[in-house]
Design an enzyme around this catalytic site. Structure first.
Site, PDB file in Angstrom:
ATOM      1  N   ARG A 117      24.923   7.253  15.337  1.00 21.69           N
ATOM      2  CA  ARG A 117      23.755   7.842  15.939  1.00 21.69           C
ATOM      3  C   ARG A 117      23.801   8.324  17.369  1.00 21.69           C
ATOM      4  NH1 ARG A 117      21.822   2.294  15.468  1.00 21.69           N
ATOM      5  NH2 ARG A 117      21.460   1.389  17.655  1.00 21.69           N
ATOM      6  N   TRP A 130      15.379  -2.847  26.523  1.00 19.53           N
ATOM      7  CA  TRP A 130      15.090  -3.294  25.281  1.00 19.53           C
ATOM      8  C   TRP A 130      14.739  -4.755  25.187  1.00 19.53           C
ATOM      9  CZ3 TRP A 130      12.937  -0.485  21.930  1.00 19.53           C
ATOM     10  CH2 TRP A 130      13.514   1.135  21.728  1.00 19.53           C
ATOM     11  N   GLU A 178      25.307   2.796  22.032  1.00 22.59           N
ATOM     12  CA  GLU A 178      24.278   3.979  21.674  1.00 22.59           C
ATOM     13  C   GLU A 178      24.293   5.081  22.809  1.00 22.59           C
ATOM     14  OE1 GLU A 178      20.688   1.282  19.996  1.00 22.59           O
ATOM     15  OE2 GLU A 178      20.807   1.292  22.147  1.00 22.59           O
ATOM     16  N   PHE A 221      15.805  10.221  15.483  1.00 24.32           N
ATOM     17  CA  PHE A 221      16.168   9.150  16.477  1.00 24.32           C
ATOM     18  C   PHE A 221      16.722  10.220  17.291  1.00 24.32           C
ATOM     19  CE2 PHE A 221      16.953   4.841  14.611  1.00 24.32           C
ATOM     20  CZ  PHE A 221      15.690   4.719  14.458  1.00 24.32           C
ATOM     21  N   SER A 222      17.373   9.442  18.595  1.00 23.35           N
ATOM     22  CA  SER A 222      17.854  10.411  19.722  1.00 23.35           C
ATOM     23  C   SER A 222      18.808  11.311  19.388  1.00 23.35           C
ATOM     24  CB  SER A 222      18.422   9.255  20.758  1.00 23.35           C
ATOM     25  OG  SER A 222      17.394   8.692  21.361  1.00 23.35           O
ATOM     26  N   ASP A 248      13.972   6.352  24.601  1.00 23.36           N
ATOM     27  CA  ASP A 248      15.191   7.568  25.413  1.00 23.36           C
ATOM     28  C   ASP A 248      14.798   9.043  25.593  1.00 23.36           C
ATOM     29  OD1 ASP A 248      16.148   5.367  24.137  1.00 23.36           O
ATOM     30  OD2 ASP A 248      17.786   6.351  22.809  1.00 23.36           O
TER      31      ASP A 248
HETATM   32  C1  FRU Z   1      18.530   3.699  22.266  1.00 22.94           C
HETATM   33  C2  FRU Z   1      18.313   3.690  20.645  1.00 22.94           C
HETATM   34  C3  FRU Z   1      19.106   4.795  19.945  1.00 22.94           C
HETATM   35  C4  FRU Z   1      18.220   5.239  18.918  1.00 22.94           C
HETATM   36  C5  FRU Z   1      16.829   5.084  19.565  1.00 22.94           C
HETATM   37  C6  FRU Z   1      15.630   4.923  18.350  1.00 22.94           C
HETATM   38  O1  FRU Z   1      17.539   3.187  23.008  1.00 22.94           O
HETATM   39  O2  FRU Z   1      18.315   2.551  20.055  1.00 22.94           O
HETATM   40  O3  FRU Z   1      20.353   4.404  19.444  1.00 22.94           O
HETATM   41  O4  FRU Z   1      18.595   6.544  18.447  1.00 22.94           O
HETATM   42  O5  FRU Z   1      16.791   4.381  20.529  1.00 22.94           O
HETATM   43  O6  FRU Z   1      14.535   4.920  19.082  1.00 22.94           O
END
Ligand code: FRU
Length: 497
Positions: free
Chosen positions: A157, A300, A209, A86-87, A30
């Site tokens: 998140r 993904w 997300e 994370f993001s 991301d």
């Molecule tokens: C989205 C995600 C987010 C997370 C990050 C982890 O692609 O799954 O929700 O913060 O990637 O790398």
């Protein structure tokens, strides 16, 4: 001499994008922390610096003055005692609301710390902040981290924060299972719950997300504004699409988002497979006025096994989003940022030709790093379009089927595809002609195709992995004919050499 050689070979690996952002080495997912501050666009990104597959997440970092040419910088945030990074997002704290900047302005990053609850395997995701007093070059993690936790929520998140002028508050939208929670704050440090959106709205085919929430004028009318909420949806193994991003339009009063559409309405930002986790830049100057976002150009479903070696993944082109009123309601349109035009070279222009089967106007042209703008007038019930990255056994088709009013990208025979059984396919969307015309704005960059139909009303973003030498192109029509009103072709220069 080595230096010169290295320079010449920089970003020349197989499949390496020439004008899209990709990390020098290793794994990226991301886009994170996008903010404009004192002349620079910052792009951080989910980064695994020690491997080409997903791993302990850091924030990689790059800056640009124009969103076209990027300079790589050292890692911005690395894992610590609270876990992986994370993001998340970044904002300019103009008035030192946080008290972290001695009365001056500075950058604050708001992100998810990811680890596990002590002595269990249960994922723990909490929101933290870090700040920078030197234009993002170095970051100090806030001593009181995490600043927001909710023990009862496991998937919690990707905080995106913005300043809401009307209520004089910071607002955080953050993904929580399959809803978006909203919090407010006066200082970016203490957060108060405001509302939760989405329980029975939109698509629930996967974990929610990477939300983003921003206001846009409708039809460029500053007196008519609506809010747009982006929500990315994780991969659901039972569906063919993998991960993708939906959006909602509606109203927001600083605390609560109200959906304009019926709860079952699902709107996708992209009809290809490779545009995920997109969010927008914060603090783009008011005089500029654009809302610019970028997405991760992968999925993904197969992201970890795409056939690149030295690095893995690129971003989409930065795109401007706008809202347009239609009979069905307000809809998002997307356009590539105009700054990309400065890469244009080798212009070929063709006007007013009737295209018939068995001919190829583009017979002499070869490129796999280019842009095409084409306007067609429909004159018979046929299928027409472009075949690109073409060789003896490979081609990627960007076509239009008149009967179904559908624009599509087919990567069924686009090149390497066996690395994952879900990769091959034809991805389409309805595109209604306007005055019997359709326009296609196409970007090809070694291993990607982005198609903007009818001025960005429909977008298809797809990865492809053709052989290096397959650079031929064809303008085809299946039967009958089609009128090509205009075609502009440009090779695009590399931004990396
Ligand atoms: C989205 C995600 C987010 C997370 C990050 C982890 O692609 O799954 O929700 O913060 O990637 O790398």
């Amino acid at each position: 001499m080595n230096n010169v050689l290295e320079k010449q070979q920089y970003y020349t690996e197989k499949y390496r994008p020439q004008y899209h952002f990709s990390p020098e080495k290793n794994w990226m997912n991301d886009p994170n922390g996008m903010v404009f501050y004192e002349g620079e666009y910052h792009l951080f990104y989910q980064y695994h610096p020690h491997g080409t597959t997903w791993g302990p997440m850091h924030w990689g970092h790059a800056v640009s003055k124009d969103l076209v040419y990027w300079e790589h910088l050292p890692i911005g945030l690395a894992p610590d005692e609270h876990g992986m990074i994370f993001s998340g997002s970044a904002v300019v704290d103009w008035n030192d609301s946080s008290g972290l900047f001695e009365g001056k302005s500075g950058l604050v990053a708001i992100f998810t710390h990811a680890d596990t609850y002590p002595e269990t395997n249960r994922a723990r995701q909490r929101q933290s902040i870090a700040y920078s007093k030197d234009h993002g070059r170095t970051w100090i993690k806030y001593a009181g981290n995490p600043v927001l936790q909710e023990e009862h929520i496991t998937d919690f998140r990707d905080p995106k924060v913005f300043w809401h002028r009307e209520t004089n508050r910071w607002v955080m939208v953050v993904a929580s299972g399959q809803t978006i929670r909203m919090y407010t704050s006066i200082n970016l440090i203490s957060w108060e719950f405001a509302s939760e959106f989405g329980e029975s709205e939109g698509s629930h085919q996967g974990v929610w997300e990477c939300p983003d929430l921003f206001e846009l004028p409708v039809d460029k009318d500053p007196n008519q504004k609506k809010w747009v909420l982006f929500v990315s949806i994780g991969d659901n193994p039972n569906l063919q699409e993998g991960s993708r991003t939906q959006y909602f339009t509606g109203d927001f009063d600083g605390r609560t988002f109200l959906n304009d559409n019926s709860p079952e309405t699902v709107l996708w930002i992209d009809h290809g497979r490779d545009n995920y986790a997109g969010v927008s830049w914060s603090d783009v100057p008011y005089e500029d006025g654009r809302r610019i976002y970028i997405g991760w150009m992968s999925n993904w479903r197969y992201a970890n096994v795409t056939p690149t070696k030295e690095w893995r993944s690129a971003m989409t082109l930065p795109r401007v989003v706008e809202l347009q009123s239609t009979e069905e309601g307000n809809r998002l349109v997307q356009k590539p940022i105009q700054e990309v035009q400065r890469l244009r070279t080798n212009h070929v222009s063709i006007q007013n030709k009737v295209i018939k089967p068995g001919t190829n106007l583009l017979n002499n042209m070869k490129s796999n790093t280019f842009e095409i703008l084409a306007e067609f007038e429909i004159t018979s019930e046929t299928e027409f379009g472009f075949k690109v990255c073409k060789g003896e056994n490979e081609e990627t088709i960007i076509g239009y089927e008149v009967e179904n009013q559908s624009v599509f990208v087919s990567r069924n025979h686009s090149g390497e595809g066996i690395f994952h059984q879900a990769f091959a396919g034809k991805h389409e969307s309805k595109l209604v002609p306007e005055n019997n015309k359709i326009t296609l704005h196409i970007f090809v960059d070694q291993s990607s195709v982005e198609v903007f139909g009818n001025q960005g009303r429909v977008v298809i973003t797809d990865l492809i992995f053709p052989s290096e030498e397959n650079k031929a192109m064809e303008l085809y029509v299946k039967e009958g004919d089609v009128t090509l009103h205009s075609l502009e072709f440009y090779s695009l220069k590399s931004t990396w050499r």
